[in-house]
Write an enzyme that holds these catalytic residues in place. Structure first.
Site, mmCIF file in Angstrom:
data_model
loop_
_atom_site.group_PDB
_atom_site.id
_atom_site.type_symbol
_atom_site.label_atom_id
_atom_site.label_comp_id
_atom_site.label_asym_id
_atom_site.label_seq_id
_atom_site.Cartn_x
_atom_site.Cartn_y
_atom_site.Cartn_z
ATOM 1 N N LEU A 82 22.236 -25.729 -30.445
ATOM 2 C CA LEU A 82 23.732 -25.313 -29.716
ATOM 3 C C LEU A 82 24.090 -26.589 -29.106
ATOM 4 C CD1 LEU A 82 22.508 -22.158 -27.956
ATOM 5 C CD2 LEU A 82 24.097 -22.277 -29.973
ATOM 6 N N LYS B 86 10.535 -36.244 -28.025
ATOM 7 C CA LYS B 86 10.585 -36.535 -26.709
ATOM 8 C C LYS B 86 9.844 -37.653 -26.009
ATOM 9 C CE LYS B 86 13.206 -32.725 -25.056
ATOM 10 N NZ LYS B 86 13.243 -31.733 -23.931
ATOM 11 N N ASP C 56 16.778 -32.912 -18.408
ATOM 12 C CA ASP C 56 16.118 -31.647 -18.053
ATOM 13 C C ASP C 56 16.021 -31.199 -16.757
ATOM 14 O OD1 ASP C 56 16.096 -30.942 -20.734
ATOM 15 O OD2 ASP C 56 14.204 -31.697 -21.216
ATOM 16 N N GLY D 61 2.896 -21.945 -17.194
ATOM 17 C CA GLY D 61 3.005 -22.788 -18.089
ATOM 18 C C GLY D 61 2.889 -24.465 -17.933
ATOM 19 N N ASN E 114 -1.456 -21.762 -15.397
ATOM 20 C CA ASN E 114 -1.399 -22.106 -17.010
ATOM 21 C C ASN E 114 -2.788 -21.333 -17.378
ATOM 22 O OD1 ASN E 114 -0.301 -22.995 -19.270
ATOM 23 N ND2 ASN E 114 -1.782 -24.485 -19.197
ATOM 24 N N ARG E 115 -2.691 -20.893 -18.562
ATOM 25 C CA ARG E 115 -3.707 -20.167 -19.420
ATOM 26 C C ARG E 115 -5.006 -21.191 -19.319
ATOM 27 N NH1 ARG E 115 -1.878 -18.484 -25.292
ATOM 28 N NH2 ARG E 115 -2.258 -20.708 -25.518
HETATM 29 P P1 ATR Z 1 6.664 -26.509 -24.567
HETATM 30 O O1 ATR Z 1 6.981 -27.968 -25.029
HETATM 31 O O2 ATR Z 1 7.775 -25.288 -25.187
HETATM 32 O O3 ATR Z 1 6.436 -26.216 -23.261
HETATM 33 P P2 ATR Z 1 4.001 -26.438 -25.468
HETATM 34 O O4 ATR Z 1 3.883 -27.903 -24.922
HETATM 35 O O5 ATR Z 1 3.182 -26.335 -26.561
HETATM 36 O O6 ATR Z 1 5.318 -26.244 -25.656
HETATM 37 O O7 ATR Z 1 3.339 -25.545 -24.046
HETATM 38 C C1 ATR Z 1 3.344 -24.209 -24.312
HETATM 39 C C2 ATR Z 1 2.963 -23.804 -22.944
HETATM 40 O O8 ATR Z 1 2.979 -22.217 -23.190
HETATM 41 C C3 ATR Z 1 1.406 -23.811 -22.455
HETATM 42 O O9 ATR Z 1 1.430 -24.114 -21.038
HETATM 43 C C4 ATR Z 1 0.566 -22.842 -23.090
HETATM 44 O O10 ATR Z 1 -0.334 -22.542 -22.495
HETATM 45 P P3 ATR Z 1 -1.740 -23.409 -22.943
HETATM 46 O O11 ATR Z 1 -1.629 -24.603 -22.202
HETATM 47 O O12 ATR Z 1 -3.008 -22.606 -22.238
HETATM 48 O O13 ATR Z 1 -1.800 -23.277 -24.283
HETATM 49 C C5 ATR Z 1 1.676 -21.600 -22.896
HETATM 50 N N1 ATR Z 1 1.492 -20.435 -23.661
HETATM 51 C C6 ATR Z 1 1.857 -20.263 -25.090
HETATM 52 N N2 ATR Z 1 1.712 -18.929 -25.478
HETATM 53 C C7 ATR Z 1 1.167 -18.389 -24.264
HETATM 54 C C8 ATR Z 1 0.644 -16.891 -24.330
HETATM 55 N N3 ATR Z 1 0.852 -16.053 -25.344
HETATM 56 N N4 ATR Z 1 0.359 -16.649 -23.222
HETATM 57 C C9 ATR Z 1 0.343 -17.281 -22.204
HETATM 58 N N5 ATR Z 1 0.648 -18.719 -22.218
HETATM 59 C C10 ATR Z 1 0.985 -19.284 -23.314
#
Ligand code: ATR
Length: 273
Positions: free
Chosen positions: A15, A65, A102, A127, A150-151
């Site tokens: 966008l 980035k 950002d 996250g 975070n997961r």
């Molecule tokens: P971005 O640049 O958009 O932040 P990324 O660097 O790939 O993308 O990070 C994705 C984030 O979303 C991570 O924190 C990921 O958790 P992990 O670090 O454990 O992988 C989180 N994430 C992605 N899918 C998820 C899901 N289904 N449930 C919970 N967390 C999720």
């Protein structure tokens, strides 16, 4: 004529051209803004090309980035802490200045919702990927108390150390319900919605659930949050506010109209839906 662009891959749905051209047109500026697909691995060669072609400003999105930093001759403190840039500006002496808008984009978007006094505010951030880094930097600087879930817990601990000057807490995403009790708001930076998933939330009791994503990927999570009694907001205003910060860098401090660009973006997303 000032030549500007956003680079990324994919870039077709960006966008940014709509946002910047809305401002360029309404302010009657002599400038152009295009979107250019640059595949991963071609960042540095592309920046050399943009230099020769006379580009003066670039927005940078995935997957460049971090890679653009190799060509940055000046970097802001925010870029150093976040480890990524989303704005490049051609310097008169040659080379590129790297900024990360950002971070101020997030605080500006939250200020539109009345959130301006962050000292002592408890923020539950979900996250620990690229999107979380700018948010952590911004809210740490602003004085908030952050709990980062975070997961993958190790990633949360790691980026807190990199992006924040003060101490904060981290934990597994599974502990969301426990920490939610003491949070003033939640900020979701995960990409869970891109897979059509959502993170289950406890009752919100009118508190803010802010999602950095927007459009279709944000919908399942925001609908669930609203059903659980959270006040919801998507990340579209953050996108527009970060664009405004870039615009201001390129056009001598000019502050463009957020609302006009935001409404153009909402209309565009509705047409695509
Ligand atoms: P971005 O640049 O958009 O932040 P990324 O660097 O790939 O993308 O990070 C994705 C984030 O979303 C991570 O924190 C990921 O958790 P992990 O670090 O454990 O992988 C989180 N994430 C992605 N899918 C998820 C899901 N289904 N449930 C919970 N967390 C999720």
């Amino acid at each position: 004529m000032k030549r500007l662009a956003v680079i990324g891959d994919p870039i077709g749905h960006s966008l940014s051209p709509l946002i910047h051209m809305t401002w360029i047109d309404t302010l009657g500026l002599d400038a152009s803004y295009e979107s250019i697909r640059v595949p991963a691995g071609e960042t540095e060669a592309a920046l050399d090309d943009f230099t020769h072609e006379g580009f003066t400003g670039l927005n940078v999105t995935l997957p460049h980035k971090q890679a653009v930093l190799a060509k940055a001759t000046r970097t802001s403190d925010a870029v150093k802490a976040i480890g990524a840039a989303n704005t490049l500006t051609r310097l008169s002496e040659g080379g590129w200045q790297a900024d990360n808008t950002d971070a101020p984009g997030l605080t500006a978007a939250l200020a539109r919702l009345g959130l301006t006094d962050w000292v002592g505010m408890k923020v539950l951030m979900l996250g620990a990927g690229g999107a979380a880094r700018a948010g952590l930097f911004a809210l740490d600087q602003a004085g908030a108390e952050i709990i980062l879930l975070n997961r993958t817990v190790e990633k949360a601990e790691h980026i807190l150390g990199e992006c924040c000057a003060r101490q904060h807490r981290s934990g597994p995403l599974d502990d969301l319900a426990v920490h939610s009790a003491e949070a003033d708001l939640i900020i979701n930076t995960t990409s869970a919605g891109h897979g059509g998933n959502h993170i289950p939330l406890p009752p919100g009791e009118g508190r803010l659930f802010y999602d950095m994503s927007y459009g279709a990927p944000a919908r399942p999570q925001l609908e669930h949050a609203a059903a659980q009694g959270w006040k919801t907001e998507d990340g579209l205003a953050m996108l527009v506010c970060q664009a405004a910060e870039s615009f201001s860098i390129w056009f001598d401090g000019e502050r463009p109209d957020i609302e006009v660009a935001l409404s153009a973006c909402r209309t565009s997303l509705e047409q695509d839906a």
